[in-house]
Design a protein around this motif. Structure first.
Motif, PDB file in Angstrom:
ATOM      1  N   LEU A   1      -4.188   6.117   5.997  1.00  0.00           N
ATOM      2  CA  LEU A   1      -4.423   4.731   5.573  1.00  0.00           C
ATOM      3  C   LEU A   1      -4.050   3.762   6.697  1.00  0.00           C
ATOM      4  CD1 LEU A   1      -3.012   4.934   1.928  1.00  0.00           C
ATOM      5  CD2 LEU A   1      -5.438   4.898   2.615  1.00  0.00           C
ATOM      6  N   ALA A   2      -2.927   4.032   7.373  1.00  0.00           N
ATOM      7  CA  ALA A   2      -2.498   3.175   8.481  1.00  0.00           C
ATOM      8  C   ALA A   2      -3.545   3.177   9.590  1.00  0.00           C
ATOM      9  CB  ALA A   2      -1.141   3.635   9.018  1.00  0.00           C
TER      10      ALA A   2
ATOM     11  N   ILE B   1     -10.493  -5.300   2.473  1.00  0.00           N
ATOM     12  CA  ILE B   1      -9.608  -4.210   2.904  1.00  0.00           C
ATOM     13  C   ILE B   1      -9.050  -3.483   1.680  1.00  0.00           C
ATOM     14  CG2 ILE B   1      -7.477  -3.640   4.160  1.00  0.00           C
ATOM     15  CD1 ILE B   1      -9.832  -4.466   5.982  1.00  0.00           C
ATOM     16  N   ALA B   2      -8.720  -4.231   0.631  1.00  0.00           N
ATOM     17  CA  ALA B   2      -8.204  -3.611  -0.596  1.00  0.00           C
ATOM     18  C   ALA B   2      -9.224  -2.642  -1.193  1.00  0.00           C
ATOM     19  CB  ALA B   2      -7.823  -4.692  -1.607  1.00  0.00           C
ATOM     20  N   GLU B   3     -10.483  -3.040  -1.232  1.00  0.00           N
ATOM     21  CA  GLU B   3     -11.527  -2.151  -1.762  1.00  0.00           C
ATOM     22  C   GLU B   3     -11.645  -0.886  -0.916  1.00  0.00           C
ATOM     23  OE1 GLU B   3     -15.272  -4.182  -2.288  1.00  0.00           O
ATOM     24  OE2 GLU B   3     -14.305  -5.780  -3.460  1.00  0.00           O
TER      25      GLU B   3
ATOM     26  N   ILE C   1       0.855  -1.186   0.000  1.00  0.00           N
ATOM     27  CA  ILE C   1       0.000   0.000   0.000  1.00  0.00           C
ATOM     28  C   ILE C   1       0.889   1.234   0.000  1.00  0.00           C
ATOM     29  CG2 ILE C   1      -1.769   1.248   1.308  1.00  0.00           C
ATOM     30  CD1 ILE C   1      -2.068  -1.756   2.669  1.00  0.00           C
ATOM     31  N   ARG C   2       0.662   2.105  -0.964  1.00  0.00           N
ATOM     32  CA  ARG C   2       1.403   3.367  -1.047  1.00  0.00           C
ATOM     33  C   ARG C   2       0.400   4.517  -1.065  1.00  0.00           C
ATOM     34  NH1 ARG C   2       6.835   3.016  -1.463  1.00  0.00           N
ATOM     35  NH2 ARG C   2       7.624   0.975  -2.042  1.00  0.00           N
TER      36      ARG C   2
ATOM     37  N   GLY D   1      -8.112   6.156  -1.863  1.00  0.00           N
ATOM     38  CA  GLY D   1      -7.093   6.703  -2.746  1.00  0.00           C
ATOM     39  C   GLY D   1      -5.725   6.052  -2.665  1.00  0.00           C
ATOM     40  N   ALA D   2      -5.635   4.891  -2.052  1.00  0.00           N
ATOM     41  CA  ALA D   2      -4.344   4.196  -1.943  1.00  0.00           C
ATOM     42  C   ALA D   2      -3.931   3.584  -3.273  1.00  0.00           C
ATOM     43  CB  ALA D   2      -4.434   3.092  -0.885  1.00  0.00           C
ATOM     44  N   GLU D   3      -2.629   3.476  -3.473  1.00  0.00           N
ATOM     45  CA  GLU D   3      -2.074   2.732  -4.610  1.00  0.00           C
ATOM     46  C   GLU D   3      -1.739   1.339  -4.091  1.00  0.00           C
ATOM     47  OE1 GLU D   3       1.289   4.729  -6.363  1.00  0.00           O
ATOM     48  OE2 GLU D   3       0.399   6.674  -5.893  1.00  0.00           O
ATOM     49  N   LEU D   4      -2.270   0.292  -4.733  1.00  0.00           N
ATOM     50  CA  LEU D   4      -2.077  -1.080  -4.279  1.00  0.00           C
ATOM     51  C   LEU D   4      -1.315  -1.887  -5.323  1.00  0.00           C
ATOM     52  CD1 LEU D   4      -5.682  -1.791  -2.935  1.00  0.00           C
ATOM     53  CD2 LEU D   4      -3.733  -0.835  -1.703  1.00  0.00           C
ATOM     54  N   ALA D   5      -0.452  -2.779  -4.847  1.00  0.00           N
ATOM     55  CA  ALA D   5       0.292  -3.668  -5.741  1.00  0.00           C
ATOM     56  C   ALA D   5       0.587  -4.969  -5.006  1.00  0.00           C
ATOM     57  CB  ALA D   5       1.601  -3.001  -6.179  1.00  0.00           C
ATOM     58  N   ALA D   6       0.601  -6.057  -5.757  1.00  0.00           N
ATOM     59  CA  ALA D   6       0.992  -7.346  -5.179  1.00  0.00           C
ATOM     60  C   ALA D   6       2.489  -7.297  -4.881  1.00  0.00           C
ATOM     61  CB  ALA D   6       0.674  -8.471  -6.152  1.00  0.00           C
TER      62      ALA D   6
END
Length: 184
Positions: free
Chosen positions: A90-91, A116-118, A79-80, A124-129
């Motif tokens: 976000l935290a 949680i990802a949704e 999460i960025r 507005g978080a950027e998500l990546a595996a």
């Protein structure tokens, strides 16, 4: 079988390890189990209480040798955020849902969870595996246990505690019931 009954926290030992055990996050929460190190050393982990072992901890064998604990890489969600304030926000939302999280410079790592990802995407978080060792924050009580050498400190379980809203509530941390601490 040789026993390990003491945990030295990461940074509190400097000897060359006799062996290493590489364990996932779930496998690092232990009290008593037969283990075999990556190099083949067999031993019995026999702690007075169940502990969450951390990456870099040392398991002290009866003969004084140490087995190093290593966090095994596993599938995670990175999460960025736009900036430090956004990352802190976000935290807070992640912690409010009692999701274990590893907080680093500019990113947070959690286990994949589509709900949680949704929520995070909606914020507005950027998500990546990602694949990395998962060594989440242990919380204030776990840190006290770690700093005391693995045997002292309060064990946090069901009971009173305070959250950002300042209101105490009761629940067991083992329950996975979604709930919120936000006030209307």
């Amino acid at each position: 079988m040789i026993r390990a009954a003491i945990v030295r926290p990461a940074g509190a030992w400097s000897e060359a390890p006799a062996d290493r055990v590489t364990l996932s996050y779930d496998d690092r929460h232990r009290r008593r189990i037969a283990m075999r190190g990556d190099g083949g050393l067999a031993f019995l982990l026999d702690l007075p209480e169940a502990l969450s072992l951390r990456d870099g901890d040392g398991l002290v064998l009866e003969d004084g040798r140490i087995v190093a604990v290593r966090a095994k890489p596993e599938a995670l969600l990175e999460i960025r955020a736009r900036d430090a304030h956004h990352l802190a926000r976000l935290a807070w939302h992640i912690g409010n849902r009692h999701v274990p999280a590893a907080i680093g410079a500019g990113r947070i790592l959690i286990r994949p969870d589509h709900v949680i990802a949704e929520m995070l995407e909606g914020l507005g978080a950027e998500l990546a595996a990602a694949e990395a060792p998962f060594d989440p924050e242990g919380g204030a009580y776990a840190e006290a246990r770690h700093e005391a050498g693995g045997h002292a400190g309060h064990r946090h379980g069901a009971g009173d505690h305070h959250h950002a809203a300042g209101e105490p509530h009761h629940h067991a941390h083992g329950d996975r019931h979604p709930h919120s601490h936000e006030r209307s």
